[in-house]
Write a protein that holds these residues in place. Structure first.
Motif: not given
Length: 333
Positions: A4, A23, A25
């Protein structure tokens, strides 16, 4: 380095998709990173290569006959380099810009697509670019590009809906009498219809056709013949062995299992047991560092490299494989 951390240590085109797909985000940070694609790295580099008459510099294709070469030289600049040669023509340059996720409303993208709309014509018969031509594979890509970049491709969609074969697929050889679907053509059309639905919203007949096309893939477990249940060994399009279990990027017009799975993920399909064999194939290709290699790069030139070469860890394949596995392992949402 953790995968990642390794993935986004690259280009904005990959970074914003890692943020969105892997992820979680915040949306404003994803948008800010995506906005960089048109101004930095691969996206900006590709946009600056476009010529004033709308085409990308692509050179001259290789010809198998003198007649074909003579034909090419009679086309003129509006038609030279629209689809051929692979993979630097205008079509494939736009396909890459869409894959990078360049913001279609950015000034650079609007300018580039405007030039294509005004000036570029298909080699086939001089049709305007966003009007498509006669082959469903070409028209599937045209729909994906037109819908993504805000151009009207509704008539091309209508044509594709009328060309779906009885088995739920599409085939570029339909004009030559083929009545069976093709994995290669079907994935091109499915990606186009999904992009069109995103842009236009619900349109009668479009979602149903797309779902039937997805069933075409799922009934065949994404890699098998429906008639025998055996893995497809020979590719009718290329005449050579099937490479569908080898993951290429960019895939261009070629089907492979990872491309099929990534479409199902993007379409929001609820995973069932039919992709399980394909998912196992994806899992088994992950290396000890959690990365996937680039396999089977297709013959032809790109404007510039997007990975480190065949057999090396590929950020594009790793991104796509990881988001496919995440989709499948999360199950119904």
């Amino acid at each position: 380095m953790d995968v990642i951390d390794w993935l986004p240590d690259s280009d904005p085109a990959i970074r914003w998709q890692v943020m969105r797909d892997l992820t979680d985000t915040p949306a404003e940070q994803i948008a800010a990173e995506r906005a960089r694609v048109a101004d930095e790295g691969w996206g900006a580099r590709l946009l600056t290569l476009q010529q004033p008459h709308g085409q990308w510099p692509s050179g001259v294709p290789s010809f198998t006959s003198g007649a074909a070469e003579t034909w090419w030289h009679t086309l003129g600049p509006a038609r030279q380099g629209t689809l051929f040669p692979a993979w630097t023509s205008t079509t494939w340059s736009l396909v890459l810009l869409r894959a990078f996720g360049v913001e279609p409303d950015s000034a650079a993208a609007r300018h580039a697509v405007g030039l294509v709309h005004e000036s570029v014509r298909w080699e086939h018969d001089g049709e305007p670019f966003f009007s498509g031509e006669v082959e469903p594979c070409v028209n599937g890509r045209t729909v994906a590009l037109g819908a993504y970049f805000g151009r009207d491709v509704s008539r091309v969609v209508e044509r594709l809906l009328g060309e779906q074969t009885a088995d739920g697929g599409w085939n570029c050889e339909q004009e030559n009498g083929s009545t069976r679907g093709s994995f290669h053509t079907t994935i091109d059309v499915l990606e186009g219809l999904l992009e069109y639905e995103r842009a236009a919203g619900p349109v009668p007949g479009v979602a149903g056709a797309r779902l039937r096309g997805q069933e075409y893939l799922l009934e065949r477990r994404l890699l098998r013949r429906l008639s025998t249940g055996r893995a497809v060994g020979r590719d009718r399009k290329t005449g050579g062995p099937s490479a569908w279990t080898r993951f290429s990027h960019p895939a261009l017009w070629h089907y492979d299992v990872l491309r099929g799975l990534d479409h199902l993920r993007a379409a929001g399909g609820t995973p069932d047991d039919r992709p399980a064999e394909a998912i196992d194939l994806v899992r088994c290709k992950r290396d000890a560092d959690g990365r996937w290699p680039l396999e089977n790069p297709h013959c032809g030139e790109l404007h510039f490299p997007l990975d480190d070469g065949e057999g090396e860890p590929s950020r594009w394949n790793t991104l796509r494989a990881m988001r496919v596995l995440r989709w499948y392992e999360q199950g119904p949402t």
